[in-house]
Motif scaffolding. Structure first.
Motif, PDB file in Angstrom:
ATOM      1  N   ALA A 276       0.847  -1.194   0.000  1.00 35.77           N
ATOM      2  CA  ALA A 276       0.000   0.000   0.000  1.00 35.77           C
ATOM      3  C   ALA A 276       0.883   1.245   0.000  1.00 35.77           C
ATOM      4  N   SER A 277       1.808   1.296  -0.955  1.00 33.62           N
ATOM      5  CA  SER A 277       2.786   2.374  -0.969  1.00 33.62           C
ATOM      6  C   SER A 277       2.182   3.690  -1.460  1.00 33.62           C
ATOM      7  N   PRO A 278       2.500   4.800  -0.795  1.00 29.56           N
ATOM      8  CA  PRO A 278       2.077   6.118  -1.269  1.00 29.56           C
ATOM      9  C   PRO A 278       3.112   6.791  -2.168  1.00 29.56           C
ATOM     10  N   GLU A 279       4.276   6.138  -2.369  1.00 28.20           N
ATOM     11  CA  GLU A 279       5.404   6.849  -2.979  1.00 28.20           C
ATOM     12  C   GLU A 279       5.788   6.277  -4.344  1.00 28.20           C
ATOM     13  N   ARG A 280       5.809   7.157  -5.329  1.00 30.68           N
ATOM     14  CA  ARG A 280       6.350   6.799  -6.640  1.00 30.68           C
ATOM     15  C   ARG A 280       7.863   6.972  -6.619  1.00 30.68           C
ATOM     16  N   PHE A 281       8.548   5.963  -7.183  1.00 36.77           N
ATOM     17  CA  PHE A 281      10.001   6.076  -7.349  1.00 36.77           C
ATOM     18  C   PHE A 281      10.327   6.642  -8.724  1.00 36.77           C
ATOM     19  N   LEU A 282       9.999   5.897  -9.771  1.00 34.73           N
ATOM     20  CA  LEU A 282      10.307   6.337 -11.121  1.00 34.73           C
ATOM     21  C   LEU A 282       9.157   6.030 -12.065  1.00 34.73           C
ATOM     22  N   LYS A 283       8.783   7.023 -12.839  1.00 29.21           N
ATOM     23  CA  LYS A 283       7.862   6.816 -13.945  1.00 29.21           C
ATOM     24  C   LYS A 283       8.529   7.362 -15.206  1.00 29.21           C
ATOM     25  N   CYS A 424       8.010   2.832 -17.961  1.00 34.86           N
ATOM     26  CA  CYS A 424       8.017   2.132 -16.673  1.00 34.86           C
ATOM     27  C   CYS A 424       7.279   2.961 -15.634  1.00 34.86           C
ATOM     28  N   ASP A 425       6.887   2.301 -14.562  1.00 29.15           N
ATOM     29  CA  ASP A 425       6.334   2.984 -13.386  1.00 29.15           C
ATOM     30  C   ASP A 425       6.619   2.103 -12.177  1.00 29.15           C
ATOM     31  N   PHE A 426       7.457   2.589 -11.256  1.00 28.21           N
ATOM     32  CA  PHE A 426       7.860   1.824 -10.079  1.00 28.21           C
ATOM     33  C   PHE A 426       7.625   2.651  -8.812  1.00 28.21           C
ATOM     34  N   ASN A 427       7.213   1.968  -7.757  1.00 28.43           N
ATOM     35  CA  ASN A 427       7.025   2.631  -6.479  1.00 28.43           C
ATOM     36  C   ASN A 427       8.265   2.477  -5.610  1.00 28.43           C
ATOM     37  N   ILE A 428       8.192   3.053  -4.408  1.00 27.23           N
ATOM     38  CA  ILE A 428       9.122   2.742  -3.326  1.00 27.23           C
ATOM     39  C   ILE A 428       8.395   1.771  -2.399  1.00 27.23           C
ATOM     40  N   VAL A 429       9.046   0.656  -2.068  1.00 27.00           N
ATOM     41  CA  VAL A 429       8.388  -0.374  -1.264  1.00 27.00           C
ATOM     42  C   VAL A 429       8.386   0.045   0.202  1.00 27.00           C
ATOM     43  N   ILE A 430       7.340   0.785   0.569  1.00 27.32           N
ATOM     44  CA  ILE A 430       7.026   1.095   1.959  1.00 27.32           C
ATOM     45  C   ILE A 430       5.563   0.724   2.178  1.00 27.32           C
ATOM     46  N   ARG A 431       5.139   0.688   3.444  1.00 23.33           N
ATOM     47  CA  ARG A 431       3.781   0.231   3.802  1.00 23.33           C
ATOM     48  C   ARG A 431       3.499  -1.107   3.091  1.00 23.33           C
ATOM     49  N   THR A 432       4.434  -2.015   3.222  1.00 20.48           N
ATOM     50  CA  THR A 432       4.372  -3.264   2.466  1.00 20.48           C
ATOM     51  C   THR A 432       4.712  -4.438   3.370  1.00 20.48           C
ATOM     52  N   ALA A 433       3.896  -5.485   3.304  1.00 18.69           N
ATOM     53  CA  ALA A 433       4.129  -6.707   4.069  1.00 18.69           C
ATOM     54  C   ALA A 433       4.548  -7.825   3.123  1.00 18.69           C
ATOM     55  N   LEU A 434       5.622  -8.502   3.474  1.00 18.26           N
ATOM     56  CA  LEU A 434       6.091  -9.678   2.747  1.00 18.26           C
ATOM     57  C   LEU A 434       5.700 -10.912   3.549  1.00 18.26           C
ATOM     58  N   HIS A 435       4.906 -11.794   2.955  1.00 16.48           N
ATOM     59  CA  HIS A 435       4.413 -12.992   3.645  1.00 16.48           C
ATOM     60  C   HIS A 435       5.172 -14.218   3.173  1.00 16.48           C
ATOM     61  N   LYS A 436       5.786 -14.930   4.119  1.00 15.05           N
ATOM     62  CA  LYS A 436       6.480 -16.170   3.776  1.00 15.05           C
ATOM     63  C   LYS A 436       6.516 -17.069   5.003  1.00 15.05           C
ATOM     64  N   ASP A 437       6.293 -18.360   4.780  1.00 20.01           N
ATOM     65  CA  ASP A 437       6.349 -19.370   5.848  1.00 20.01           C
ATOM     66  C   ASP A 437       5.451 -19.000   7.022  1.00 20.01           C
ATOM     67  N   GLY A 438       4.271 -18.468   6.713  1.00 18.17           N
ATOM     68  CA  GLY A 438       3.288 -18.183   7.749  1.00 18.17           C
ATOM     69  C   GLY A 438       3.544 -16.935   8.564  1.00 18.17           C
ATOM     70  N   LYS A 439       4.537 -16.143   8.205  1.00 17.18           N
ATOM     71  CA  LYS A 439       4.836 -14.911   8.921  1.00 17.18           C
ATOM     72  C   LYS A 439       4.876 -13.735   7.953  1.00 17.18           C
ATOM     73  N   TYR A 440       4.581 -12.556   8.494  1.00 16.70           N
ATOM     74  CA  TYR A 440       4.648 -11.319   7.729  1.00 16.70           C
ATOM     75  C   TYR A 440       5.870 -10.520   8.173  1.00 16.70           C
TER      76      TYR A 440
END
Length: 473
Positions: A276-283, A424-440
């Motif tokens: 749920a990132s609010p920030e654009r990195f590069l467009k 291209c259009d890329f964000n900055i990965v903030i407000r972001t959860a990575l889910h793996k092996d049952g954990k965030y």
């Protein structure tokens, strides 16, 4: 020149992309770049379907569709592929052919040549780009949705017809759900009841810093600034969260309660990304480059009076403006490495943007990419984003690795798309959860300057975590 049999068809009647994603959310390789906050920035949402080429950079390993590639590097392969598969896009849509994926912070750290003595808190590949045959694209401002098929994995017209049929059947089934129709209509004609009355999930949060440890690390960073090593740096702590809530449910709740212009959901099988990132990195479009760094945060007020007071506090903050100005200067220098001389300009300097839980102070820098450069050159020059490293960038990244308790991994990298027509259009990965092996896994941090207050900086990280933690419950 890349040849295909592309078909594009507007979907009638209009159905939002998030509703359509309910149909395809469990497909292998599902990818949804989601502009749930519809504003000047949140213009398009993009669903990628029918992957045909997956590039994975993982340490020294580079695989193409799962097969190890030793004759070339990830970067050289991408440059060659983009050059030999050029595909003009005259549709007016942001992407009709290309890839969706991510570059992690640690990918950028290695590209910058910054060594790390820290351990991985969670292990996923450093970069993944997946090229899709089909796209579903919503113009969130105009309320129009388009189906795209390039005819690579199957006949383009047949694919368009199959998508129309699946969407029509799904919509009709939702309309027949009886008394819950209104509730489901609101959240996408879903064939099950919406999340609003689901039981709460218990969470356990395990930070990799104790409060006093974090404050000590910030204090050491301030001393580096005073001693002249750096002007500003970003300090991060990582949260590991135990929650049994499925990643898709987290995504749908997060987009509803904390809409963002650069959010998304990516499923890589053994791990998922909820953003749920609010920030654009590069467009970049037609060689016109835009970056939009954030520096400065305040929580939203409980009352309208408190809300306005906090907004004005951020707008008038000399410390936050100084912080942002330093990052603007860094981003200008990064763009000048690959942009036409004289084309790089600051078009906005101190703009306050409002989100569900916070205000942010942002700026906007633009430039024109040189003719002989492509998107990989742009990423190489500017990645990782200056707003989440500091200035000077290399020394700030060295200090980050010294003071933080673990590698950042995906956090403060970039998620987005690149196209075969050079955009291209890329964000900055903030407000972001990575889910793996049952954990965030959730990173939270902030910019540190000589004026930083230790307690405020720690509390700001907790405020930035709030929206994700709420969605995990």
């Amino acid at each position: 020149m890349y040849k295909n049999q592309r078909r594009i068809k507007e979907l009638t009647p209009y159905i939002p992309a998030v509703d359509i994603f309910r149909i395809y959310e469990r497909e292998p390789g599902a990818a949804f770049l989601d502009s749930s906050l519809v504003n000047e920035l949140g213009h398009y949402s993009v669903i990628g379907r029918c992957p045909y080429l997956k590039l994975v950079k993982d340490g020294e390993s580079f695989t193409i569709n799962g097969r190890p590639e030793t004759e070339t590097t990830f970067e050289d392969y991408m440059r060659e592929y983009l050059n030999t598969h050029e595909d003009k896009n005259n549709s007016g849509l942001p992407i009709v052919s290309g890839a969706v994926g991510y570059f992690s912070y640690d990918y950028g750290r290695k590209q910058m040549g910054v060594p790390s003595g820290e351990k991985d808190l969670v292990t996923v590949p450093e970069a993944v780009l997946t090229f899709y045959d089909c796209f579903i694209i919503e113009d969130c401002q105009e309320k129009r949705t388009y189906l795209v098929s390039n005819g690579i994995s199957a006949d383009a017209a047949a694919e368009i017809g199959a998508m129309e049929k699946a969407i029509r059947e799904f919509t009709e089934a939702g309309k027949q759900e009886g008394s819950e129709t209104g509730k489901k209509k609101e959240s996408g004609n879903r064939m099950v009841t919406e999340n609003s009355h689901r039981e709460k999930f218990r969470i356990q949060v395990h930070p990799n810093f104790e409060k006093e440890e974090y404050k000590q690390a910030v204090d050491r960073m301030i001393r580096y600034i005073i001693e002249g090593d750096i002007y500003i740096a970003n300090m991060t702590q990582q949260l590991t969260i135990e929650s049994e809530k499925p990643p898709l449910d987290v995504f749908y709740d997060l987009r509803k309660n904390n809409p963002s212009p650069f959010g998304g959901y990516l499923d890589f099988g053994d791990y998922q990304i909820v953003c749920a990132s609010p920030e654009r990195f590069l467009k970049m479009k037609d060689r016109h480059v835009n970056t939009r760094p954030i520096k400065g945060t305040r929580k939203r007020g409980v009352t309208s009076e408190e809300d306005e007071m906090l907004r004005r506090e951020l707008q008038d903050s000399g410390k936050d403006k100084s912080e942002l100005l330093m990052i603007v200067d860094l981003e200008r220098n990064d763009l000048n490495r690959v942009c036409t001389p004289g084309s790089v300009k600051v078009t906005e300097l101190f703009t306050v943007e409002a989100y569900a839980t916070v205000f942010h102070l942002v700026s906007d820098i633009e430039g024109k990419l040189e003719e002989e450069k492509n998107v990989m050159d742009l990423l190489e020059a500017a990645f990782p984003g200056g707003s989440i490293t500091g200035a000077p960038k290399y020394r700030a990244m060295e200090i980050i690795d010294e003071l933080e308790h673990g590698k950042r991994n995906l956090y403060t990298g970039s998620i987005g798309y690149l196209t075969l027509d050079g955009s291209c259009d890329f964000n900055i990965v903030i407000r972001t959860a990575l889910h793996k092996d049952g954990k965030y896994h959730l990173g939270v941090g902030g910019g540190i300057t000589a004026e930083s207050d230790l307690d405020f900086e720690y509390e700001e990280t907790l405020q930035k975590a709030k929206a994700i933690l709420d969605a995990l419950q």
